[in-house]
Design a protein around this motif. Structure first.
Motif, short mmCIF file in Angstrom:
data_model
loop_
_atom_site.label_atom_id
_atom_site.label_comp_id
_atom_site.label_asym_id
_atom_site.label_seq_id
_atom_site.Cartn_x
_atom_site.Cartn_y
_atom_site.Cartn_z
N ALA A 28 -4.66 -9.93 -1.95
CA ALA A 28 -5.08 -8.71 -2.24
C ALA A 28 -5.08 -7.85 -0.99
CB ALA A 28 -6.55 -8.72 -2.65
N THR A 29 -4.77 -8.40 0.32
CA THR A 29 -4.68 -7.68 1.43
C THR A 29 -3.26 -7.91 2.22
OG1 THR A 29 -5.61 -9.58 2.72
CG2 THR A 29 -6.98 -8.11 1.76
N LEU A 30 -3.10 -7.01 3.16
CA LEU A 30 -1.86 -7.16 3.98
C LEU A 30 -0.49 -6.92 3.17
CD1 LEU A 30 -2.98 -10.03 6.68
CD2 LEU A 30 -3.10 -7.41 6.90
N ASN A 31 -0.65 -6.34 2.06
CA ASN A 31 0.35 -6.02 1.26
C ASN A 31 0.97 -6.97 0.34
OD1 ASN A 31 0.33 -3.36 2.33
ND2 ASN A 31 1.87 -3.84 4.13
N GLY A 32 0.19 -8.35 0.75
CA GLY A 32 0.76 -9.68 0.08
C GLY A 32 0.86 -9.60 -1.40
#
Length: 199
Positions: A174-178
């Motif tokens: 859900a974070t760092l564009n993953g």
């Protein structure tokens, strides 16, 4: 039993067709004029396929079919995919979206287009249209975190071979564009797609 926005109980297979209040609706939905209406939803597809997706337009139709089969028969659904003729960032139905997206269980994912593309989601997109968890599944996107065309997309979704590649996301991120741009994967494997209700 999947009953769309209506809350169902028991195993009779019969779904409600009207509501008296919010308690008759799934989380995140409201009862208006005796109909349960939920804010726009997003889900990861319950079905998977190779990189031979034809084009984004074909997958928009796939999203609509999956949503309708789960009881979400109104609204416009689009796939989070990019090719030479389509990107989410080039679609005003996405970029003009100023309200929130929710999973089918009512969990908020993003407040708006700006929130969706800021690199971090409010929640994982890990439920499919039937409310079944799809944990740590690869999702082909061909799309960068800002909604533009990524570096690879299975040759515009026309090459399902092991020698072709696509940018993919992951339902565990859900974070760092993953969620949309975690890395690249080969196009011969079975992968899912993201579907967004945009109208």
């Amino acid at each position: 039993v999947a009953c769309g926005n209506f809350l169902c109980s028991g195993t009779s297979g019969s779904c409600p067709t009207s509501c008296a209040g919010p308690a008759d609706c799934v989380p995140g939905a409201t009862c208006a004029a005796n109909v349960c209406t939920q804010q726009h939803i997003v889900f990861v597809s319950s079905t998977a396929s190779t990189g031979l997706l034809t084009d984004a337009a074909t997958q928009h139709a796939r999203c609509t079919t999956l949503a309708a089969a789960a009881g979400f028969t109104t609204g416009t659904f689009k796939a989070w995919l990019s090719d030479e003729t389509y990107t989410p960032a080039g679609d005003t139905a996405f970029t003009g979206h100023s309200t929130a997206w929710f999973l089918v269980d009512g969990t908020k994912v993003a407040d708006s287009w700006a929130d969706l593309t800021d690199g971090s989601l409010d929640a994982l997109i890990d439920l499919d249209e039937t409310n079944k968890a799809q944990i740590a599944k690869q999702v082909v996107t061909g799309t960068s975190a800002n909604g533009t065309l990524g570096a690879s997309n299975c040759s515009n979704w026309d090459d399902p071979s092991v020698s072709a590649f696509s940018i993919h996301g992951d339902t565990a991120n859900a974070t760092l564009n993953g969620w949309t741009d975690k890395g690249v994967t080969t196009c011969n494997g079975q992968r899912r797609i993201y579907c967004f209700q945009v109208l």
